[in-house]
Write an enzyme that holds these catalytic residues in place. Structure first.
Site, PDB file in Angstrom:
ATOM      1  N   GLU A  91       0.801  -1.215   0.000  1.00 26.94           N
ATOM      2  CA  GLU A  91       0.000   0.000   0.000  1.00 26.94           C
ATOM      3  C   GLU A  91       0.838   1.272   0.000  1.00 26.94           C
ATOM      4  OE1 GLU A  91      -3.303   0.498  -0.234  1.00 26.94           O
ATOM      5  OE2 GLU A  91      -3.604  -1.648  -0.550  1.00 26.94           O
ATOM      6  N   SER A 115     -54.005 -21.790  37.597  1.00 22.44           N
ATOM      7  CA  SER A 115     -53.696 -22.483  38.860  1.00 22.44           C
ATOM      8  C   SER A 115     -52.293 -22.226  39.379  1.00 22.44           C
ATOM      9  CB  SER A 115     -53.907 -23.994  38.675  1.00 22.44           C
ATOM     10  OG  SER A 115     -55.267 -24.272  38.401  1.00 22.44           O
TER      11      SER A 115
END
Length: 772
Positions: free
Chosen positions: A192, A465
């Site tokens: 690069e 319940s």
């Protein structure tokens, strides 16, 4: 002609001395303004660079981890669940354990190369473990595979289960320059910006080459940017290709190099560069890219893998190794050639690396959490102490209570059952530890990965319940009036309110059973005796019990409350049953253990908080009754999945017209709550036993469980009770059962069988004395 020319000369315009001075002054003024404007603009750019580049330079999402798995000899853990834990933590099976994060599995034996990890209370080094399981789903041996020494306790690195992202979903794993392999740095510079260490932000030869290439092509084809310029573009500027942007980029690159060293710039670049797109998440930096492409830490990558990452800088989409492997291979080899040409790699190293495969994992680690319902609970927990901006930008490390093997079992059980039932049937599951209220699993619906409506936390449904234990606990707190053997009337009852509306509760089997013992009424979930009992102890007293358990009830209560005509979420039900399972201690449910900064500073630690809200005696009696629910009551079908020796305690729940199916149950170490229903509140045709309990049983059958055998409190004694009369009995009496009673609260009367037995005993003693 000459005269005519001379006559014409005075008519020619001549430059006025005054006009020339004006133009020069104007030019100087414009030049001065341009210089001043340029200086001001440069000063502004300089301030921006310094202000935005100092200190923490990125918004880093919080990283969320499951609870670490603790291994020790004798631990209840099966090889199958151990495999689930290893895979959840990203461990890979291999032929050897050379690399951290790998394991070898042979039957009941494992060799595991753990990864070093730093927790909120200390660090764990990397080790190669020898783990052998016994036939009883326990860890039989745990030792160091290198030297054979036994280890008393090892904590594995936890599974990374989620990130908490900002609105702009950029993600990265920050790395320091000294954590980056040197070949990768050399490859990056070689391909690069090979003059990176010599230039001061811009490269004039590079600009010249790019300019010539652009002129020849008649368009922008080559950038000529240095690493510093690329960093400036990525960090400060847009991707538009204009002359103004290029000028800004060059100026800012020079300014950046005036303030910061090459090492600082290179480290920033390694963390900022864009390397992949994962759905709506942008993958930045080599640290995260290493995980995304290879599922390995950056410092463990081979030379060819490092070269591939560097090659992707030029075009992550164009050279995507999953979509375009041949392009990626050519690009990787170009990087290796550049390294060889510039002396960063030998010819032999480059040749070997070029022959190797790309090594990219087939499927990248998911950026989205696999446990959206659990993460919903975590975020709600954290919002009490942290701002949203802190969670999405500070890079916090969040350690949760999620147990991957428990979560896996809950998901499999729910998904399997929901698929079998009517279309539209949904469900939710929450699992906690009994001892400390840690949430091990949350499932918010049949679509396990859907991050939408979380039924486990937000679905408010009638609980039926499941409310009954509160009624019976209220009675058992009055030991002089009620015990487990107390007889309750199961005869018709009709209630009328002030408006004249009549309510006649009925048992599920549509029968009345005369007088039934209290424990039996609870075990078989009879409605009528429950209503009669609740009215006798008082609605306000029952409501107070519900609140102490951790539930919420309205200020105005009606008798229908006694049969569960109140809406709770599965999470609220879990809070209530956690208090029962823990022996009367109210423990806030915890989904988070600790929060740390990226520098491992502990910000928050959430210790265990408990408060006793019920005396141990009544709670012990209630839990005995809930064990009878499983042994011979409505939940006796659990024997299909779990052995009776586990002594599970639990309660089924069914609402009117079978719109909701519930089951809440616990073993010695684990509590689970399951709800099944429809989002539109339609009928599902399932009771608590035929619906939610089936999921609970299949889930718990996959997990190693501890039997529920609580130690009786000092004031509790066991007594033989006649189920027909509720009086004291003896073991030889026909209808006798042995029940726990709080001291000095047993019935005063004695069963007739005991009196008859006493007369027979006296007669037998007289005969013995006679013959002697």
């Amino acid at each position: 002609m000459a005269k005519r020319r001379r006559k014409q000369q005075p008519n020619r315009k001549r430059n006025s001395p005054r006009g020339g001075r004006f133009l020069r002054r104007l030019f100087l003024l414009l030049l001065l303004l341009l210089v001043a404007g340029g200086a001001a603009y440069t000063y502004w750019l300089n301030r921006r660079i310094v202000n935005e580049f100092e200190g923490k330079r990125w918004a880093i999402p919080a990283r969320v981890f499951a609870r670490p798995l603790e291994l020790y000899p004798g631990e209840r853990l099966s090889p199958e669940n151990f495999l689930v834990e290893l895979r959840a933590a990203g461990y890979r099976q291999s032929a050897s354990v050379e690399q951290p994060g790998s394991y070898v599995h042979q039957g009941e034996t494992f060799r595991v190369h753990t990864r070093a990890f730093r927790f909120w209370d200390g660090g764990e080094p990397a080790r190669i473990l020898h783990v052998r399981f016994g036939g009883d789903d326990r860890v039989a041996e745990l030792g160091n595979a290198r030297d054979g020494t036994a280890l008393p306790l090892v904590r594995l690195d936890p599974a990374h289960i989620a990130n908490i992202y900002p609105a702009r979903r950029e993600d990265r794993i920050l790395i320091r320059l000294d954590q980056v392999p040197q070949p990768l740095v050399e490859a990056l510079i070689a391909i690069e910006d090979h003059r990176f260490l010599q230039h001061h932000g811009i490269s004039l030869p590079g600009i010249a080459r790019a300019l010539i290439a652009d002129i020849r092509a008649g368009r922008w084809v080559q950038g000529g940017s240095t690493l510093t310029q690329q960093l400036v573009k990525n960090y400060f500027l847009s991707n538009e290709r204009t002359l103004w942007r290029k000028l800004n980029e060059a100026l800012m690159a020079i300014l950046l190099e005036l303030h910061y060293s090459k090492r600082e710039i290179l480290q920033a670049y390694l963390n900022e560069v864009y390397l992949a797109q994962d759905g709506n998440r942008a993958v930045h930096g080599f640290g995260l890219a290493s995980r995304y492409y290879f599922d390995q830490p950056l410092d463990q990558l081979a030379l060819e893998q490092q070269a591939l990452l560097v090659g992707l800088v030029k075009g992550p989409s164009y050279y995507n190794p999953r979509r375009h492997p041949e392009r990626a291979r050519v690009r990787r080899n170009r990087v290796l050639d550049a390294m060889r040409e510039q002396g960063f790699a030998s010819s032999a190293e480059a040749r070997r690396a070029k022959r190797r495969p790309l090594g990219v994992v087939h499927r990248p680690p998911s950026s989205n959490t696999a446990f959206p319902a659990f993460m919903d609970l975590v975020k709600r927990h954290l919002r009490r102490d942290y701002r949203y901006e802190d969670l999405t930008s500070e890079g916090l490390l969040i350690f949760t209570t999620l147990a991957p093997s428990v979560q896996h079992a809950a998901e499999q059980a729910l998904a399997k059952r929901v698929r079998r039932w009517l279309p539209g049937t949904e469900g939710a599951v929450i699992v906690t530890t009994v001892e400390d209220g840690e949430v091990e699993a949350v499932v918010g619906g049949g679509d396990l990965r859907y991050a939408g409506f979380n039924r486990a936390l937000d679905a408010r449904r009638q609980i039926g319940s499941l409310i009954k234990p509160a009624v019976y606990l209220t009675a058992l707190e009055r030991p002089q009036r009620f015990g487990l053997g107390s007889l309750l009337p199961d005869t018709p009852v009709t209630l009328q309110n002030a408006n004249g509306q009549v309510w006649t509760p009925r048992n599920y089997d549509r029968k009345h059973h005369g007088k039934v013992p209290l424990w039996s009424a609870l075990a078989h979930s009879y409605n009528v005796p429950t209503v009669r009992l609740g009215l006798e102890v008082g609605l306000r007293a029952v409501a107070d019990t519900i609140r102490r358990l951790g539930g919420r009830v309205p200020d105005t209560v009606y008798p229908s409350l006694l049969l569960g005509a109140v809406q709770f979420t599965p999470l609220e039900v879990t809070r209530m049953y956690e208090t029962i399972a823990s022996g009367g201690f109210r423990t806030p449910l915890r989904a988070v253990r600790a929060v740390m900064t990226p520098d491992y500073e502990v910000l928050s630690h959430y210790p265990l908080e408990v408060a006793r809200v019920f005396d141990p005696g009544p709670i012990y009696l209630l839990r005995y009754g809930l064990q009878e629910v499983v042994q011979q009551g409505t939940a006796r079908g659990l024997s299909r999945w779990l052995p009776s020796k586990l002594y599970v305690a639990g309660k089924t729940g069914t609402t009117d017209d079978t719109r909701d199916s519930w089951f809440a149950g616990f073993t010695g170490q684990r509590l689970g709550v399951v709800w099944v229903g429809r989002d539109d509140n339609g009928r599902i045709g399932l009771t608590g036993a035929s619906g939610a309990m089936q999921i609970w049983g299949e889930m718990m059958a996959q997990l190693p469980l501890q039997a529920f055998e609580p130690t009786p409190p000092q004031r509790v004694r066991r007594r033989w009770i006649d189920t027909q009369t509720g009086a004291l009995a003896a073991a030889y009496c026909e209808h006798a059962v042995e029940l726990p009673y709080i001291r000095d609260s047993a019935p005063d009367g004695t069963s007739g069988c005991v009196r008859s037995a006493s007369e027979v005993d006296r007669a037998m003693n007289w005969v013995k004395r006679l013959f002697n």
